[in-house]
Design a protein around this motif. Structure first.
Motif, PDB file in Angstrom:
ATOM      1  N   ILE A  53       0.842  -1.210   0.000  1.00  9.08           N
ATOM      2  CA  ILE A  53       0.000   0.000   0.000  1.00  9.08           C
ATOM      3  C   ILE A  53       0.869   1.249   0.000  1.00  9.08           C
ATOM      4  O   ILE A  53       0.638   2.200  -0.763  1.00  9.08           O
ATOM      5  CB  ILE A  53      -0.948  -0.010   1.218  1.00  9.08           C
ATOM      6  N   GLU A  54       1.896   1.263   0.854  1.00  7.79           N
ATOM      7  CA  GLU A  54       2.771   2.425   0.961  1.00  7.79           C
ATOM      8  C   GLU A  54       3.539   2.672  -0.336  1.00  7.79           C
ATOM      9  O   GLU A  54       3.664   3.808  -0.809  1.00  7.79           O
ATOM     10  CB  GLU A  54       3.750   2.240   2.127  1.00  7.79           C
ATOM     11  N   MET A  82       0.430  -9.023  -7.080  1.00  3.45           N
ATOM     12  CA  MET A  82       0.127  -9.074  -5.653  1.00  3.45           C
ATOM     13  C   MET A  82      -0.091 -10.514  -5.185  1.00  3.45           C
ATOM     14  O   MET A  82      -0.991 -11.214  -5.672  1.00  3.45           O
ATOM     15  CB  MET A  82      -1.139  -8.257  -5.369  1.00  3.45           C
ATOM     16  N   ASP A  83       0.717 -10.919  -4.206  1.00  2.00           N
ATOM     17  CA  ASP A  83       0.532 -12.242  -3.583  1.00  2.00           C
ATOM     18  C   ASP A  83      -0.691 -12.179  -2.666  1.00  2.00           C
ATOM     19  O   ASP A  83      -0.915 -11.194  -1.959  1.00  2.00           O
ATOM     20  CB  ASP A  83       1.784 -12.602  -2.790  1.00  2.00           C
ATOM     21  N   ILE A  84      -1.473 -13.246  -2.680  1.00  2.00           N
ATOM     22  CA  ILE A  84      -2.684 -13.282  -1.865  1.00  2.00           C
ATOM     23  C   ILE A  84      -2.371 -13.412  -0.383  1.00  2.00           C
ATOM     24  O   ILE A  84      -2.942 -12.725   0.457  1.00  2.00           O
ATOM     25  CB  ILE A  84      -3.579 -14.457  -2.299  1.00  2.00           C
ATOM     26  N   ILE A  96      -1.665  -7.431   6.700  1.00  2.00           N
ATOM     27  CA  ILE A  96      -2.721  -7.178   5.715  1.00  2.00           C
ATOM     28  C   ILE A  96      -2.491  -8.087   4.513  1.00  2.00           C
ATOM     29  O   ILE A  96      -1.426  -8.073   3.895  1.00  2.00           O
ATOM     30  CB  ILE A  96      -2.691  -5.703   5.263  1.00  2.00           C
ATOM     31  N   ASP A  97      -3.512  -8.895   4.167  1.00  2.00           N
ATOM     32  CA  ASP A  97      -3.310  -9.823   3.046  1.00  2.00           C
ATOM     33  C   ASP A  97      -3.487  -9.099   1.707  1.00  2.00           C
ATOM     34  O   ASP A  97      -3.823  -7.908   1.640  1.00  2.00           O
ATOM     35  CB  ASP A  97      -4.250 -11.026   3.158  1.00  2.00           C
ATOM     36  N   GLY A  98      -3.235  -9.838   0.630  1.00  2.00           N
ATOM     37  CA  GLY A  98      -3.269  -9.241  -0.699  1.00  2.00           C
ATOM     38  C   GLY A  98      -4.627  -8.706  -1.109  1.00  2.00           C
ATOM     39  O   GLY A  98      -4.728  -7.649  -1.759  1.00  2.00           O
ATOM     40  N   ILE A  99      -5.703  -9.432  -0.743  1.00  2.00           N
ATOM     41  CA  ILE A  99      -7.054  -8.991  -1.104  1.00  2.00           C
ATOM     42  C   ILE A  99      -7.361  -7.628  -0.481  1.00  2.00           C
ATOM     43  O   ILE A  99      -7.835  -6.712  -1.134  1.00  2.00           O
ATOM     44  CB  ILE A  99      -8.107 -10.030  -0.652  1.00  2.00           C
ATOM     45  N   GLU A 100      -7.056  -7.505   0.816  1.00  2.00           N
ATOM     46  CA  GLU A 100      -7.321  -6.249   1.519  1.00  2.00           C
ATOM     47  C   GLU A 100      -6.446  -5.128   0.961  1.00  2.00           C
ATOM     48  O   GLU A 100      -6.885  -3.978   0.824  1.00  2.00           O
ATOM     49  CB  GLU A 100      -7.064  -6.431   3.017  1.00  2.00           C
ATOM     50  N   ALA A 101      -5.180  -5.466   0.639  1.00  2.42           N
ATOM     51  CA  ALA A 101      -4.271  -4.464   0.071  1.00  2.42           C
ATOM     52  C   ALA A 101      -4.802  -3.934  -1.266  1.00  2.42           C
ATOM     53  O   ALA A 101      -4.747  -2.731  -1.539  1.00  2.42           O
ATOM     54  CB  ALA A 101      -2.880  -5.062  -0.109  1.00  2.42           C
ATOM     55  N   ILE A 102      -5.307  -4.829  -2.118  1.00  2.00           N
ATOM     56  CA  ILE A 102      -5.866  -4.398  -3.410  1.00  2.00           C
ATOM     57  C   ILE A 102      -7.037  -3.443  -3.187  1.00  2.00           C
ATOM     58  O   ILE A 102      -7.149  -2.408  -3.848  1.00  2.00           O
ATOM     59  CB  ILE A 102      -6.318  -5.624  -4.240  1.00  2.00           C
ATOM     60  N   LYS A 103      -7.917  -3.794  -2.234  1.00  2.00           N
ATOM     61  CA  LYS A 103      -9.074  -2.938  -1.957  1.00  2.00           C
ATOM     62  C   LYS A 103      -8.641  -1.537  -1.547  1.00  2.00           C
ATOM     63  O   LYS A 103      -9.173  -0.539  -2.047  1.00  2.00           O
ATOM     64  CB  LYS A 103      -9.921  -3.558  -0.839  1.00  2.00           C
ATOM     65  N   ARG A 104      -7.670  -1.460  -0.649  1.00  2.00           N
ATOM     66  CA  ARG A 104      -7.238  -0.150  -0.141  1.00  2.00           C
ATOM     67  C   ARG A 104      -6.526   0.664  -1.216  1.00  2.00           C
ATOM     68  O   ARG A 104      -6.705   1.882  -1.310  1.00  2.00           O
ATOM     69  CB  ARG A 104      -6.322  -0.337   1.069  1.00  2.00           C
ATOM     70  N   ILE A 105      -5.711  -0.002  -2.028  1.00  2.35           N
ATOM     71  CA  ILE A 105      -5.005   0.713  -3.095  1.00  2.35           C
ATOM     72  C   ILE A 105      -5.992   1.249  -4.125  1.00  2.35           C
ATOM     73  O   ILE A 105      -5.874   2.384  -4.597  1.00  2.35           O
ATOM     74  CB  ILE A 105      -3.959  -0.206  -3.772  1.00  2.35           C
ATOM     75  N   LYS A 106      -6.999   0.434  -4.461  1.00  2.00           N
ATOM     76  CA  LYS A 106      -7.979   0.858  -5.465  1.00  2.00           C
ATOM     77  C   LYS A 106      -8.812   2.049  -4.993  1.00  2.00           C
ATOM     78  O   LYS A 106      -9.321   2.822  -5.814  1.00  2.00           O
ATOM     79  CB  LYS A 106      -8.904  -0.304  -5.824  1.00  2.00           C
ATOM     80  N   GLU A 107      -8.976   2.187  -3.670  1.00  2.00           N
ATOM     81  CA  GLU A 107      -9.719   3.336  -3.158  1.00  2.00           C
ATOM     82  C   GLU A 107      -9.040   4.655  -3.517  1.00  2.00           C
ATOM     83  O   GLU A 107      -9.698   5.682  -3.704  1.00  2.00           O
ATOM     84  CB  GLU A 107      -9.862   3.235  -1.636  1.00  2.00           C
TER      85      GLU A 107
END
Length: 533
Positions: A41-42, A54-56, A61-72
């Motif tokens: 994310i950083e 992105m590894d799951i 913070i796992d990959g799914i959550e990281a993708i969600k936050r980055i996409k925001e």
């Protein structure tokens, strides 16, 4: 060059992917690594990659959550997920996040290369689309002022076509169904020499351009420069009450006037009443009249009428005069003019301001109505306005108006001679006499002994209108006349102009006029103002 960030907690995966990509994929730069979801994310925020692998499953913070936050925050970044086979079902959740593809561990070299090329193509396509959008926006920025000026001119000159309202509304992102006119008039110095005038042209143009942009920044509106004035179309909502609109318009004008202080030319501002867009020319002429006739620097058209005397309503006289004009009957029209002026004299006595105001309003109404037959706006030139303003004698005012009516009839006659000749003239005559019957293009062509294809093509070339639309125009114009007579119901009018279904008639009438037959009937009973009067 495509920028790629790899997020995986296994060093061997990071090294393998970097090696495969750098040795097999041109124009792809691995710009960084992350070993946790938080670090991904950083780094996404700091490095702004185009793509993230992105590894799951990663610590914290796992990959799914990281993708969600980055996409925001960065919705333009593309994602490819990395997962072991055991977690593949879990990885399906990433599909909901619109990832491009997935890579299974242990990774296959060819699959990695294919995936990189796939995502690279997506990123490049998005870039091309973005460039095209920017180019389109630049072109629109260039063309918008021209479209705006074109619309303002057509609105003021009563040549605006109501069917274009949705197009212009989407272009300017405004609701343009109803609005009022505001005219900022720069008064000329009669003592200014020709050389001084030339020298000041550039400076005046700069003043006009600056003030136009200032006006548009005050509130949503359209503005155009025409000779010595700025014409403003100010949209309003149909549910706004007229008292609020009037006071808001005056506040708007005061801000504009304040901005002109210190300019070399004196400024007068006139405000018209709100109308449906197809009637905007009436509001413009009211605003122009108010700017010229008003005592103060800011004048609303309503405020010109200083008497407490109730306004004289001329609905039937108005309709009869317009019918005489359309029929090219000068003698009958001038008799009706004489009758109208007798009523005006009896009602307003010697109050010339009210007389001139009423004659001016009647002139605007005639222009707006006759323009549905052909463009006669040029007859209503500035010299006529000046003549009305300058005269202080009743007989002189009547002569000016009579000449105005005669000139319109002559122009209508010349227009018909120019366009409606030969077979087309016969077809038009037939429609005008039989509009209440079921008229078919094929039957009229047969009557004229020509093919219906040739008739259709020739009719449109000469009249600038297709045959069906012309019949509709004739029927709707006749319907307007009948609706002005209180004795006729909507259903009676429907049948009288050739329609058998009142609901269909109402839809056609609304499409052509912007209002229902009932609204039109009510409007006429209130003196012909298109919105709220």
């Amino acid at each position: 060059m495509i920028k790629l960030l790899i997020a995986d907690d296994e060093q061997i995966v990071l090294d393998s992917l970097k090696f495969i990509i750098e040795n097999n994929c041109h124009d792809v730069d691995v710009i960084g690594f992350a070993k946790s979801g938080r670090e991904a994310i950083e780094k996404a925020d700091a490095l702004r990659p185009d793509v993230i692998f992105m590894d799951i499953r990663m610590p914290g913070i796992d990959g799914i959550e990281a993708i969600k936050r980055i996409k925001e925050i960065h919705n333009d970044i593309e994602f490819v997920i990395i997962t072991a086979y055991d977690y593949f079902n879990y990885a399906k959740e990433a599909i909901k996040l619109d990832v491009v593809d997935y890579l299974l561990k242990p990774m296959n070299k060819n699959k990695v290369i294919d995936t990189v090329l796939k995502v690279k193509k997506i990123v490049e396509s998005k870039r091309e689309n973005m460039i095209r959008e920017l180019e389109m926006k630049e072109k629109m920025i260039t063309i918008l002022p021209h479209l705006e000026s074109e619309m303002i001119y057509s609105l003021a000159s009563a040549t605006f076509r109501q069917e274009n309202i949705d197009f212009y509304g989407s272009i300017f992102e405004m609701n343009l169904n109803i609005g009022y006119a505001l005219v900022v008039l720069f008064e000329k110095d009669d003592n200014e020499s020709h050389l001084d005038n030339l020298a000041g042209n550039v400076k005046m143009h700069e003043t006009f351009m600056y003030l136009k942009e200032f006006i548009k920044n005050l509130r949503p509106c359209l503005a155009g420069i025409l000779l010595d004035r700025i014409i403003v179309f100010v949209p309003v909502e149909s549910d706004e009450d007229l008292f609020t609109i009037k006071n808001t318009s005056i506040d708007f004008a005061e801000k504009i006037l304040k901005e002109t202080h210190g300019k070399e030319s004196s400024v007068r501002i006139g405000i018209g009443r709100p109308y449906e867009t197809s009637y905007f020319s009436k509001s413009y002429n009211e605003a122009d009249f108010a700017a010229k006739m008003g005592i103060d620097s800011i004048t609303h058209f309503d405020d010109i009428k200083l008497s407490d005397k109730e306004e004289l309503i001329l609905i039937n006289d108005d309709e009869e005069l317009i019918n005489n004009i359309v029929s090219n009957n000068i003698d009958t029209a001038l008799i009706k003019v004489n009758s109208i002026f007798q009523k005006l004299l009896l009602h307003y006595n010697d109050d010339m301001d009210l007389l001139k105001s009423k004659v001016f309003s009647l002139s605007i109404e005639i222009i707006a109505r006759i323009n549905s037959y052909c463009d006669v706006t040029s007859v209503f030139e500035e010299n006529l306005i000046i003549e009305i303003l300058r005269t202080n004698e009743f007989e002189s005012l009547k002569k000016i108006f009579s000449r105005f009516v005669s000139n319109i009839i002559l122009k209508l006659h010349k227009n018909r001679e120019r366009y409606y000749t030969g077979l087309i003239a016969k077809a038009i005559e037939f429609v005008n006499e039989n509009y209440d019957k079921d008229i078919k293009l094929y039957d009229v062509a047969k009557m004229l002994n020509i093919s219906y294809h040739y008739f259709s093509k020739t009719f449109k070339e000469e009249t600038k209108c297709n045959f069906v639309d012309y019949i509709t125009q004739v029927r709707i114009n006749k319907a307007k006349e009948f609706l002005s007579k209180d004795s006729m119901s909507i259903k009676e009018v429907c049948f009288k102009v050739g329609y058998s279904d009142p609901n269909y008639f109402s839809r056609i009438f609304r499409k052509e006029t912007g209002m229902t037959p009932t609204e039109y009937k009510n409007k006429n009973s209130k003196g012909g103002v298109a919105f709220g009067y």
